[in-house]
Design a protein around this motif. Sequence first.
Motif, short mmCIF file in Angstrom:
data_model
loop_
_atom_site.label_atom_id
_atom_site.label_comp_id
_atom_site.label_asym_id
_atom_site.label_seq_id
_atom_site.Cartn_x
_atom_site.Cartn_y
_atom_site.Cartn_z
N ALA A 216 -27.46 39.89 11.68
CA ALA A 216 -28.02 41.25 11.23
C ALA A 216 -26.57 42.17 11.62
CB ALA A 216 -28.96 41.72 12.00
N GLU A 217 -25.79 41.88 12.39
CA GLU A 217 -24.63 42.67 12.82
C GLU A 217 -23.64 42.54 11.59
OE1 GLU A 217 -22.91 45.19 14.77
OE2 GLU A 217 -24.98 44.53 15.02
N MET A 218 -23.51 41.36 10.84
CA MET A 218 -22.68 41.22 9.62
C MET A 218 -23.16 42.16 8.76
SD MET A 218 -20.01 39.24 9.51
CE MET A 218 -19.03 37.86 10.19
N LEU A 219 -24.69 41.94 8.55
CA LEU A 219 -25.38 43.14 7.37
C LEU A 219 -25.02 44.39 7.74
CD1 LEU A 219 -28.58 40.73 6.79
CD2 LEU A 219 -26.42 40.74 5.37
N ARG A 220 -25.23 44.71 8.84
CA ARG A 220 -24.96 46.08 9.28
C ARG A 220 -23.58 46.67 9.01
NH1 ARG A 220 -23.06 49.61 13.14
NH2 ARG A 220 -22.04 48.21 14.35
N ARG A 221 -22.70 45.92 9.30
CA ARG A 221 -21.43 46.31 8.71
C ARG A 221 -21.19 46.18 7.41
NH1 ARG A 221 -18.39 46.68 13.53
NH2 ARG A 221 -19.35 45.64 15.43
N CYS A 222 -21.77 45.41 6.79
CA CYS A 222 -21.75 45.07 5.21
C CYS A 222 -22.31 46.39 4.71
CB CYS A 222 -22.37 43.98 4.68
SG CYS A 222 -22.33 43.60 3.11
N ARG A 223 -23.27 46.87 5.16
CA ARG A 223 -23.78 48.08 4.42
C ARG A 223 -23.02 49.39 4.64
NH1 ARG A 223 -28.60 46.04 6.64
NH2 ARG A 223 -28.33 47.23 8.86
N MET A 224 -22.29 49.27 5.76
CA MET A 224 -21.45 50.54 6.12
C MET A 224 -20.34 50.61 4.94
SD MET A 224 -21.07 50.11 10.12
CE MET A 224 -19.76 51.40 10.14
N GLN A 225 -19.98 49.28 4.41
CA GLN A 225 -18.81 49.24 3.49
C GLN A 225 -19.30 49.22 1.98
OE1 GLN A 225 -15.58 46.45 5.09
NE2 GLN A 225 -17.47 45.54 5.70
#
Length: 342
Positions: A216-225
């Motif tokens: 979920a943390e990878m996805l959170r950073r992915c959405r930011m980019q």
Amino acid sequence: MKIQELARRLNVSTRAIRFYEEKGLLAPAKHPDNGYRRFTEEDAWRLQTILALREAGIAVDDIRTVLERTDRAETDEVRRYLELQRSALYGQWLELRETLALLDGMIERTEDEPESLRHRWHSLAERAKASKAIRDSWVDLWNFDALSEQWELNGSAGLAPHVPPEPVYSRILAQAAERVAPQPGEWGLDIGTGTGGFASRLLASGVRMIGIDQSAEMLRRCRMQLPALETRVGNLLSVPSFDGQFDFVVTSFAFHHLTEAQQPLALAEMARVLKAKGRIAIVDWMDAPDGLYAASGTVPGDEHYAESGRLAAWFQAHGFWAETVSLDAASVRLVLAVRPPS
């Protein structure tokens, strides 16, 4: 408003409202004179939220957590809970599909002789049991939530040894994206998307995409980019999508995290969500057992590098056209499979 008015307005029983109050999810004010509950519009909105979460299958204790996070405006945590619930429901749906397939197989065998019937039923049940055990065996041995922080600090170097170093990494993904040949308007799926390295190159072609990752943390950073990328919690063994949704399905440097027993199930999941005439692309280290661990920086036993020929053979046995392409001198291969028209 009184409890009866609220119950009529939201089509719920007064007993259910009292239950949520007893569980601490609702706290209406009480009239100072008679002690009757007095529900406000805010209470009504809160109850609507509770009912929606219950309808989504979320347990009462988890609803309390979601409400607390919502009250504190911790939207990332709220999203995490909801995404985990969606992932769990898709996992249950996949299990129900397998149970139905088991029942269908048992029904087809009811005309067999009794001795043969028992043998066939047992064989079908063992196969279904083994499939469920493989699907449930996924474990994150690498703590990708923490790795996402390293990526933010150090760029792609923070994900070593899980992806090649730059500029090799970018060059490999660009070559693979060109082979996938995404067309404007198509729907694509990137499984194990991480921070969206592969997805970003495909999105540039005007496609719409969903990125899946177990972190979920990878996805959170992915959405930011990549705000244009829709994200979902899931993995290669349990893709949270219905059948035949995507024009192409890709995964890069995630397949080697699966054991040899898990890999065929992952291939079947990728094929399940693919449309007719769709294509599948797997990018990873493959085919060089002697030098591969040194090339990827990993330790024998922690990773399970596939044989590109075996992957291509699986696709061919399931009606695909398949080819293997070398993308880098350090044993990085692309297995590209195309499903013919149905």
